[in-house]
Scaffold this active site. Structure first.
Site, PDB file in Angstrom:
ATOM      1  N   ARG A  21      42.801  47.594  39.878  1.00  0.00           N
ATOM      2  CA  ARG A  21      43.654  48.101  39.020  1.00  0.00           C
ATOM      3  C   ARG A  21      43.518  49.530  38.885  1.00  0.00           C
ATOM      4  O   ARG A  21      44.317  50.384  38.588  1.00  0.00           O
ATOM      5  CB  ARG A  21      43.211  47.353  37.583  1.00  0.00           C
ATOM      6  CG  ARG A  21      43.847  45.994  37.704  1.00  0.00           C
ATOM      7  CD  ARG A  21      43.474  45.294  36.345  1.00  0.00           C
ATOM      8  NE  ARG A  21      42.126  45.365  36.294  1.00  0.00           N
ATOM      9  CZ  ARG A  21      41.238  45.243  35.184  1.00  0.00           C
ATOM     10  NH1 ARG A  21      41.775  45.055  33.903  1.00  0.00           N
ATOM     11  NH2 ARG A  21      40.040  45.211  34.901  1.00  0.00           N
ATOM     12  N   ASN A  40      45.326  42.130  35.411  1.00  0.00           N
ATOM     13  CA  ASN A  40      44.869  40.924  35.954  1.00  0.00           C
ATOM     14  C   ASN A  40      45.697  39.782  35.428  1.00  0.00           C
ATOM     15  O   ASN A  40      45.665  39.877  34.250  1.00  0.00           O
ATOM     16  CB  ASN A  40      43.229  40.654  35.865  1.00  0.00           C
ATOM     17  CG  ASN A  40      42.420  41.655  36.590  1.00  0.00           C
ATOM     18  OD1 ASN A  40      42.664  42.160  37.748  1.00  0.00           O
ATOM     19  ND2 ASN A  40      41.156  41.871  36.376  1.00  0.00           N
TER      20      ASN A  40
END
Length: 93
Positions: A21, A40
């Site tokens: 990320r 996520n």
């Protein structure tokens, strides 16, 4: 013509717990002019939503698909749409 678009990409593979990320955010900020988030998902994928120019979003998508990412990307599925706005930057969720 380089209109503004919304890219939603789902990245599968070993992409959680490896900084993926942060990698997505760093590259979105490097491209510039992109807003959105990386998050996520419960099934192990990472969802990346980016809004900005088509060229910028395509560059981000190319980075998500390359082998030079944290972890191991097995595939990326994307959809394109109209920007919805409401993002103040590019966030990690």
């Amino acid at each position: 013509m380089n209109e503004n678009v919304r890219l939603t990409a789902w990245v599968r593979g070993r992409v959680q717990g490896v900084g993926f990320r942060w990698f997505a955010r760093e590259n979105a900020l490097r491209i510039g002019g992109l807003t959105g988030f990386a998050s996520n998902l419960a099934d192990g994928r990472v969802q990346v939503v980016a809004e900005g120019t088509r060229e910028g979003c395509e560059r981000l998508l190319d980075w998500l698909r390359t082998g030079d990412t944290p972890g191991r990307v097995e595939g990326v599925t994307e959809i394109w749409g109209e920007p919805r706005g409401g993002y103040g930057g590019f966030e990690i969720r």
